[in-house]
Every structure is written in structure tokens, then in C-alpha cells.
Write a protein that holds these residues in place. Structure first.
Motif, PDB file in Angstrom:
ATOM      1  N   SER A 138     -27.399  -5.481  17.800  1.00 28.95           N
ATOM      2  CA  SER A 138     -28.558  -6.181  17.245  1.00 28.95           C
ATOM      3  C   SER A 138     -29.559  -6.636  18.310  1.00 28.95           C
ATOM      4  O   SER A 138     -30.775  -6.498  18.137  1.00 28.95           O
ATOM      5  N   ASN A 139     -29.085  -7.189  19.423  1.00 24.18           N
ATOM      6  CA  ASN A 139     -29.996  -7.641  20.468  1.00 24.18           C
ATOM      7  C   ASN A 139     -30.829  -6.489  21.024  1.00 24.18           C
ATOM      8  O   ASN A 139     -32.039  -6.616  21.228  1.00 24.18           O
ATOM      9  N   TYR A 140     -30.165  -5.363  21.294  1.00 19.46           N
ATOM     10  CA  TYR A 140     -30.865  -4.211  21.853  1.00 19.46           C
ATOM     11  C   TYR A 140     -31.821  -3.599  20.833  1.00 19.46           C
ATOM     12  O   TYR A 140     -32.919  -3.148  21.186  1.00 19.46           O
ATOM     13  N   LEU A 141     -31.396  -3.558  19.568  1.00 22.79           N
ATOM     14  CA  LEU A 141     -32.268  -3.024  18.531  1.00 22.79           C
ATOM     15  C   LEU A 141     -33.537  -3.864  18.405  1.00 22.79           C
ATOM     16  O   LEU A 141     -34.649  -3.326  18.287  1.00 22.79           O
ATOM     17  N   ALA A 142     -33.389  -5.180  18.450  1.00 24.05           N
ATOM     18  CA  ALA A 142     -34.565  -6.056  18.394  1.00 24.05           C
ATOM     19  C   ALA A 142     -35.485  -5.814  19.582  1.00 24.05           C
ATOM     20  O   ALA A 142     -36.715  -5.764  19.436  1.00 24.05           O
ATOM     21  N   GLY A 143     -34.894  -5.644  20.776  1.00 27.48           N
ATOM     22  CA  GLY A 143     -35.700  -5.378  21.958  1.00 27.48           C
ATOM     23  C   GLY A 143     -36.459  -4.068  21.847  1.00 27.48           C
ATOM     24  O   GLY A 143     -37.636  -3.978  22.208  1.00 27.48           O
ATOM     25  N   LEU A 144     -35.802  -3.036  21.336  1.00 27.60           N
ATOM     26  CA  LEU A 144     -36.464  -1.746  21.149  1.00 27.60           C
ATOM     27  C   LEU A 144     -37.621  -1.861  20.162  1.00 27.60           C
ATOM     28  O   LEU A 144     -38.735  -1.374  20.431  1.00 27.60           O
ATOM     29  N   LEU A 145     -37.385  -2.501  19.025  1.00 26.07           N
ATOM     30  CA  LEU A 145     -38.411  -2.577  17.987  1.00 26.07           C
ATOM     31  C   LEU A 145     -39.586  -3.453  18.405  1.00 26.07           C
ATOM     32  O   LEU A 145     -40.708  -3.259  17.922  1.00 26.07           O
ATOM     33  N   LEU A 146     -39.355  -4.400  19.292  1.00 31.63           N
ATOM     34  CA  LEU A 146     -40.465  -5.216  19.795  1.00 31.63           C
ATOM     35  C   LEU A 146     -41.522  -4.374  20.493  1.00 31.63           C
ATOM     36  O   LEU A 146     -42.695  -4.764  20.547  1.00 31.63           O
ATOM     37  N   LEU A 147     -41.113  -3.228  21.017  1.00 35.20           N
ATOM     38  CA  LEU A 147     -42.063  -2.341  21.694  1.00 35.20           C
ATOM     39  C   LEU A 147     -43.172  -1.913  20.751  1.00 35.20           C
ATOM     40  O   LEU A 147     -44.329  -1.751  21.157  1.00 35.20           O
ATOM     41  N   ALA A 148     -42.845  -1.712  19.484  1.00 33.56           N
ATOM     42  CA  ALA A 148     -43.820  -1.184  18.527  1.00 33.56           C
ATOM     43  C   ALA A 148     -44.825  -2.231  18.052  1.00 33.56           C
ATOM     44  O   ALA A 148     -45.923  -1.868  17.604  1.00 33.56           O
ATOM     45  N   ILE A 149     -44.476  -3.510  18.125  1.00 31.07           N
ATOM     46  CA  ILE A 149     -45.327  -4.545  17.546  1.00 31.07           C
ATOM     47  C   ILE A 149     -46.725  -4.584  18.195  1.00 31.07           C
ATOM     48  O   ILE A 149     -47.743  -4.469  17.492  1.00 31.07           O
ATOM     49  N   PRO A 150     -46.855  -4.753  19.522  1.00 27.80           N
ATOM     50  CA  PRO A 150     -48.204  -4.775  20.100  1.00 27.80           C
ATOM     51  C   PRO A 150     -48.919  -3.429  20.004  1.00 27.80           C
ATOM     52  O   PRO A 150     -50.147  -3.387  19.891  1.00 27.80           O
ATOM     53  N   LEU A 151     -48.159  -2.327  20.048  1.00 24.61           N
ATOM     54  CA  LEU A 151     -48.791  -1.011  19.933  1.00 24.61           C
ATOM     55  C   LEU A 151     -49.361  -0.808  18.538  1.00 24.61           C
ATOM     56  O   LEU A 151     -50.477  -0.291  18.369  1.00 24.61           O
ATOM     57  N   ALA A 152     -48.604  -1.214  17.522  1.00 23.50           N
ATOM     58  CA  ALA A 152     -49.121  -1.148  16.153  1.00 23.50           C
ATOM     59  C   ALA A 152     -50.290  -2.116  15.979  1.00 23.50           C
ATOM     60  O   ALA A 152     -51.213  -1.853  15.192  1.00 23.50           O
ATOM     61  N   GLY A 153     -50.255  -3.225  16.715  1.00 20.43           N
ATOM     62  CA  GLY A 153     -51.372  -4.163  16.677  1.00 20.43           C
ATOM     63  C   GLY A 153     -52.662  -3.530  17.169  1.00 20.43           C
ATOM     64  O   GLY A 153     -53.748  -3.807  16.643  1.00 20.43           O
ATOM     65  N   SER A 154     -52.572  -2.667  18.176  1.00 21.23           N
ATOM     66  CA  SER A 154     -53.781  -1.981  18.660  1.00 21.23           C
ATOM     67  C   SER A 154     -54.338  -1.055  17.594  1.00 21.23           C
ATOM     68  O   SER A 154     -55.550  -0.940  17.420  1.00 21.23           O
ATOM     69  N   TRP A 155     -53.450  -0.397  16.862  1.00 25.01           N
ATOM     70  CA  TRP A 155     -53.899   0.444  15.759  1.00 25.01           C
ATOM     71  C   TRP A 155     -54.549  -0.391  14.663  1.00 25.01           C
ATOM     72  O   TRP A 155     -55.572  -0.002  14.092  1.00 25.01           O
ATOM     73  N   LEU A 156     -53.954  -1.530  14.356  1.00 21.82           N
ATOM     74  CA  LEU A 156     -54.456  -2.365  13.266  1.00 21.82           C
ATOM     75  C   LEU A 156     -55.851  -2.907  13.571  1.00 21.82           C
ATOM     76  O   LEU A 156     -56.714  -2.966  12.684  1.00 21.82           O
TER      77      LEU A 156
END
Length: 456
Positions: A179-197
Motif C-alpha cells: 500500500s505505501n509503495y502503491l500510494a507513492g507511485l500513484l502520487l506521480l500522476a496527480i501533478p501531471l494530471a493537474g497540468s492537463w486539467l
């Protein structure tokens, strides 16, 4: 054969064909075997039983062939930023090899760690070799966003995984199944998706909304204090680094994200765990207090063995176990990426790796400032979001041993490519559509000889 597997195989075939026409399509092909690895999902059991769990390796080899063929056909060379980062990573891998053969405290784990470093360095090189334009960079960013959204669909819509101690388990990707590693991996997408938004096309904005919601929901279900702190740090950094209208938009986006988080948190255990992140020493729960003791033990180990003791020596080796004997009877992870690398590959390895991260951050920062100066707010905000992604990952690595995760090596390629394709000379240039042809390097004018692309 399930419908999901049929779709996966269809996409695999499509990206393979596209990859040999434009090698950057090898990135989504390769990352399919990461975010949607058949070995990790119920629908992939038939494929795994037929071909084993080497799909990722075979795909990487196909990607390498396509990348090298395109590079040879176009006489392509890495740009200066890409070359410097590749050289630093190569030295880092060589150091890891020397440490493994000279000082490995747990030969099996150390060999696996050393092998993974070489694999990740090669993948980073292939990414840099194929990322040659803004369109290519958007292919990489889009793949990370869509890959994270796929995990979100499986968890939120299809109800995959299970809860253990109020934390999501049973889903993930190679190197990110806990779970900790999965959360860390998925955090990568948040700011990148923010740039798209905020600055993307209408299609990118439309896709980013469900991607952000689903990804954020999975992060909450992972219930990782490190991820919570990293997300907060990333939001603050984004607000400080953004300028003008982008900062205003980012501010309201942070408010909406905070409100959404409060609405999504419907588990009292998740809220209680988050609150302990900011508790005093007397109120801090046993897990957090124990982690601080492990970090102190790791520092003592690094002081005694400054040249390193091989991958995961702290504390998944008999040597490392001696330092936590009074805290834990056996082997246990140090739960801190910086200490993990320093104890594993030595202070020299730590300095090499951190130097690579610092150089990548400086590349993006300089390019972002140049874009702001040129009045290209859109390009500047994309850079700020990439910076934020790097900052978020560095923060989350304070609480899990993910600093050497494969997604960091994707970020190295992302940073160097952004610094190349959004460089000052291009920042004010008109947007063009790039088409690759194998003979372009023979017919291109001398002023454009550095690029294997031509405009139409």
C-alpha cells in the motif's frame, strides 16, 4: 479469454506496430506491462501461465530494438542534459556493482537490487532516446495518467483488492504492490494530471478529471501517512512555484482537492491515522515512533559501513539486523528511501543519486523560468507540475524505501526531455506538428541537423 485480456492484447499489438513507426509509442507499450502487468491481475492468469512472468522483460527488449533502430536510422544522439544524466546514472550503476561484489551483506537481495538498477538505468536511457518532441513527452505523461486511472478503475469501480488494518492491499504494480509503495507511485500522476486539467487541450482536461478523482481515491484507501504528507507538500510547492493566473487557478484547485478529500474520507481509521502524522511524541502511535528508532539505527550502520553493504542491507540482512535487535527480532525494512540507498550503495552512491535528482530539478527550474520570461505561461506551468511531481516523490521517499523506484527513472527522462523540448530557443517558437521519416537526417538543413524531425 476474458474481455479485459483481449483488450490488453489488442492494445499491445497496436502499440507494437506504432512503436516501429515512432519509437516513443514503445513507452505506453512498456508501461502497459507495469500499470497493467498480467502477473498482478486476475485477468492475466491465462497469459502468465502460458508465457510466465517475463512479459515486462520481453517488452523491454522489443522497446530497445525499436529505439535503437530509430536512433541508428536518424543518427540521433542524446542532448546534453540527457547525456549528463545518463552518465551520472551509469556511474551510479557501476558503483552499485562494485559495492555488491565487495561488500554485500545479503548476496541474494543485493544481486536483485543491483540488477534492478541496471534495468532502470537502461529503461531511462531508452526513454530519453525516444523522447524527442513535445508530442513524445505528452505520450509519456498521458501514459502515466491513464495507467494510474486504470488502477483506480479496478479498485474503485471493480472493487479489486482488500483492506488489511484499514489499508488497501492486493493490487499494484511491479515494485509497488504494497500500500505505501502503491500510494507513492500513484502520487506521480496527480501533478501531471493537474497540468492537463489546467493548461491542457479540451480532450486532456476531460480525461484528467476522472483520472484525478480515481487516483486520489486509491491513494486515500492506501492510508499512507507518507503519501498524505507528500500530497500536502506538493500542493504547497505548486502554489509557491506557480505565477500569475496559474497560481490563482492552482489555489482554487487545492481548495477543491481538500474539500474532495474530506468528502472521500469516510473511514474513521483513515482519519485517525492521518491525524497521528502531526501528533506530538507523547501522542504519536507505536508505528511512527518505531520508525524513528529504525532511522537512528540506520544512521549508526551507515557510520560503521560508509561504503555500503548492498541493496536492502538496512535491515534485511544479518549485518543490518544487529542494529535493530533491541527493536525488532529479525529482518525489517528501514522505511526511508534516503537511508536505504546510503546504507545499501554507500555515501558515494547516495551522493551520485542525489546529484542526479538535483541536476534534473535544476534543468526543469531553469527552463520553467525561461518560459515565464518569454511569456509562455502554459509551458511554464507544465514545468512547475513536473517539478512538483519530483518534490512529491522525494517527500514520500522520506517514509518508504521508494527513492530508487522505477518511476524515479521515468522522472529523470521526463525532466531532461522537458528541458530539451521546452528550451528557451523553442519556448517562443510556433507550435508545429512533427513527423518522423528515416531519411530526415539526410535531408534536413544544417540549422536543424540536431533533430530527426521535420515540420509539415
Amino acid at each position: 479469454m476474458t474481455l479485459t485480456l483481449a483488450v490488453w492484447l489488442g492494445l499491445y499489438a497496436l502499440f507494437t506496430v506504432l512503436m516501429f513507426r515512432r519509437a516513443s509509442w514503445g513507452i505506453p507499450l512498456y508501461l502497459m506491462t507495469f500499470y497493467a502487468s498480467p502477473h498482478f491481475w486476475w485477468w492475466g492468469r491465462a497469459l502468465t501461465s502460458a508465457v510466465g512472468d517475463r512479459v515486462n522483460l520481453v517488452t523491454g527488449l522489443l522497446f530497445a530494438v525499436a529505439a535503437l533502430l530509430q536512433g541508428s536510422a536518424t543518427n540521433w544522439r542524446l542532448t546534453v542534459p540527457q547525456k549528463r544524466v545518463s552518465q551520472l546514472l551509469l556511474i551510479y550503476a557501476v558503483n552499485a556493482t562494485l559495492v555488491h561484489f565487495a561488500f554485500a551483506a545479503n548476496a541474494t537481495r543485493s544481486l536483485n537490487g543491483m540488477t534492478m538498477i541496471w534495468k532502470q538505468v537502461i529503461i531511462s536511457y531508452l526513454f530519453m532516446l525516444t523522447l524527442r518532441s513535445r508530442r513524445d513527452l505528452q505520450i509519456l505523461l498521458g501514459t502515466i495518467i491513464v495507467g494510474s486511472m486504470y488502477i483506480g478503475i479496478e479498485v474503485v469501480v471493480n472493487d479489486r483488492g482488500y483492506f488489511s488494518a484499514s489499508r488497501l492491499e492486493g493490487v499494484g504494480a511491479p515494485g509497488a504492490s504494497e500500500s505505501n509503495y502503491l500510494a507513492g507511485l500513484l502520487l506521480l500522476a496527480i501533478p501531471l494530471a493537474g497540468s492537463w486539467l489546467l493548461v491542457g487541450s479540451w480532450k486532456q482536461r476531460l480525461l484528467s478529471l476522472p483520472a484525478l478523482a480515481l487516483t486520489f481515491e486509491v491513494i486515500l484507501r492506501c492510508n499512507s501517512r507518507g503519501a498524505f504528507l507528500a500530497a500536502i507538500t506538493g500542493g504547497i510547492y505548486l502554489l509557491l512555484a506557480a505565477r500569475g493566473r496559474a497560481r490563482t487557478v492552482a489555489f482554487f484547485a487545492m481548495i477543491l482537492a481538500g474539500a474532495g478529500a474530506l468528502l472521500m474520507i469516510n473511514d474513521a481509521d483513515i482519519l485517525n491515522r492521518f491525524q497521528t502524522t502531526f501528533a506530538s511524541g507523547e501522542e504519536r502511535d507505536h508505528s511512527a515512533d518505531e520508525r524513528l528508532n529504525f532511522w537512528s539505527a540506520a544512521l549508526r550502520m551507515i557510520g560503521d559501513y560508509p561504503l555500503g553493504s548492498g541493496a536492502e542491507a538496512a535491515f534485511k540482512s544479518d549485518l543490518g539486523a544487529k542494529y535493530i535487535r533491541a527493536l525488532f527480532p529479525g529482518h525489517k525494512a528501514v522505511h526511508q528511501g534516503y537511508l536505504d540507498i546510503a546504507a545499501g550503495w554507500g555515501i558515494q552512491g547516495f551522493l551520485l543519486y542525489m546529484g542526479t535528482i538535483a541536476y534534473c530539478w535544476l534543468l526543469v527550474r531553469r527552463t520553467t523560468k525561461a518560459a515565464k520570461k518569454a511569456g509562455d505561461a502554459k509551458s511554464a506551468f507544465i514545468g512547475v507540475c513536473i517539478e512538483t511531481a519530483l518534490v512529491v516523490q522525494m517527500m514520500s521517499s522520506m517514509f518508504i524505501s521508494s527513492l530508487d523506484g522505477e518511476w524515479f527513472f521515468w522522472l529523470f527522462a521526463t525532466c531532461t526531455t522537458y528541458a530539451t523540448v521546452y528550451a528557451p530557443a523553442r519556448t517562443s517558437a510556433p507550435q508545429t506538428v512533427w513527423h518522423y521519416t528515416p531519411a530526415d537526417h539526410l535531408t534536413a538543413p544544417a540549422a536543424q541537423s540536431w533533430s530527426p524531425y521535420r515540420t509539415s
